[in-house]
Design a protein around this motif. Structure first.
Motif, PDB file in Angstrom:
ATOM      1  N   LYS A   1       0.999  -1.163   0.139  1.00 54.87           N
ATOM      2  CA  LYS A   1      -0.106  -0.170  -0.168  1.00 54.87           C
ATOM      3  C   LYS A   1       0.909   1.303   0.000  1.00 54.87           C
ATOM      4  O   LYS A   1       0.526   2.111  -0.891  1.00 54.87           O
ATOM      5  CB  LYS A   1      -0.986  -0.112   1.182  1.00 54.87           C
TER       6      LYS A   1
ATOM      7  N   ASN B   1      -2.348   4.508  -6.011  1.00 54.76           N
ATOM      8  CA  ASN B   1      -3.663   3.993  -6.388  1.00 54.76           C
ATOM      9  C   ASN B   1      -3.955   2.852  -6.133  1.00 54.76           C
ATOM     10  O   ASN B   1      -4.726   1.979  -6.664  1.00 54.76           O
ATOM     11  CB  ASN B   1      -4.160   4.381  -7.873  1.00 54.76           C
ATOM     12  N   VAL B   2      -3.642   2.093  -4.942  1.00 56.44           N
ATOM     13  CA  VAL B   2      -3.703   0.841  -4.666  1.00 56.44           C
ATOM     14  C   VAL B   2      -4.898   0.499  -3.946  1.00 56.44           C
ATOM     15  O   VAL B   2      -5.308   1.385  -3.053  1.00 56.44           O
ATOM     16  CB  VAL B   2      -2.428   0.342  -3.617  1.00 56.44           C
TER      17      VAL B   2
ATOM     18  N   GLY C   1      -3.623  -1.602  -8.689  1.00 55.62           N
ATOM     19  CA  GLY C   1      -2.710  -0.422  -8.082  1.00 55.62           C
ATOM     20  C   GLY C   1      -1.509  -0.609  -9.200  1.00 55.62           C
ATOM     21  O   GLY C   1      -1.314  -1.160 -10.254  1.00 55.62           O
TER      22      GLY C   1
END
Length: 217
Positions: A87, A92-93, A104
């Motif tokens: 993360k 954009n996970v 992501g």
């Protein structure tokens, strides 16, 4: 249409609106800042520390097992250390209810590759667990080895291309450096930072390799 003051004002307003929209579009299309591990010590600080190090031959791998460095441990909720790093290091996970990354983008600093599937990434221990074992961790408690293997505070963990991490294995910088030369200064600063904080020894070839890279940073 006569060019009256009212028309002039409307046109100025339209131009201003167009400029504002262009500005917003630029912000939307601007590249997202790349996520990264905690910043390592500076090159100057790394050089200064390295100057104080008396090289010590590595210990034996006898008795080593990855199981002696428990990972990945739960960090919060359903998320373990690997998932926290994915993360943190991605863009954009999106994670599911079990905290697994389902989408992501990840940029691997070691080789410059970009991945969109978490399965293509390993979480590299900057100072490998076996290297740590030979450099002093063999005498640690299991609890301390667990802290080391899951250290999110120092630059010890980073998401990278899986087969690149596997090629690195347990090698120190005398035997392996990232193929992406632009990252080597950061890499050795991270390495020295981790070894310094955890009080791990540095052997002669390792010290020379670190010094050679740092001299150009």
């Amino acid at each position: 249409m006569p060019f009256t003051p009212a028309v002039y004002a409307r046109r100025i307003g339209m131009l201003a609106s167009a400029a504002a929209l262009a500005s917003v579009a630029a912000l939307v299309s601007a590249p997202t800042a790349q996520a990264a591990p905690p910043a390592p010590i500076s090159a100057a600080a790394a050089r200064a520390y390295l100057a104080t190090v008396t090289p010590k031959a590595e210990g034996s791998s006898s008795g080593y097992s990855r199981d002696l460095f428990p990972h990945w441990i739960t960090q919060s909720g359903a998320c373990n250390t690997r998932e926290v790093v994915l993360k943190r290091d991605g863009v954009n996970v999106v994670q599911d209810s079990a905290c697994a990354a389902v989408s992501g983008s990840w940029y691997s600093e070691y080789d410059g590759a970009t991945w969109t599937a978490a399965s293509d990434l390993d979480i590299d221990h900057m100072v490998p667990l076996a290297e740590a074992w030979r450099s002093g961790a063999s005498s640690w408690t299991t609890a301390k080895r667990q802290q080391f293997a899951n250290d999110l505070t120092r630059p010890q963990l980073i998401a990278v291309t899986d087969n690149v991490n596997q090629a690195k294995g347990d090698k120190d910088p005398a035997a392996w450096l990232p193929s992406r030369t632009a990252y080597r200064c950061t890499y050795v600063r991270m390495w020295v930072n981790v070894k310094q904080y955890w009080g791990l020894s540095i052997d002669s070839a390792e010290k020379t390799a670190l010094g050679n890279v740092l001299s150009g940073c």
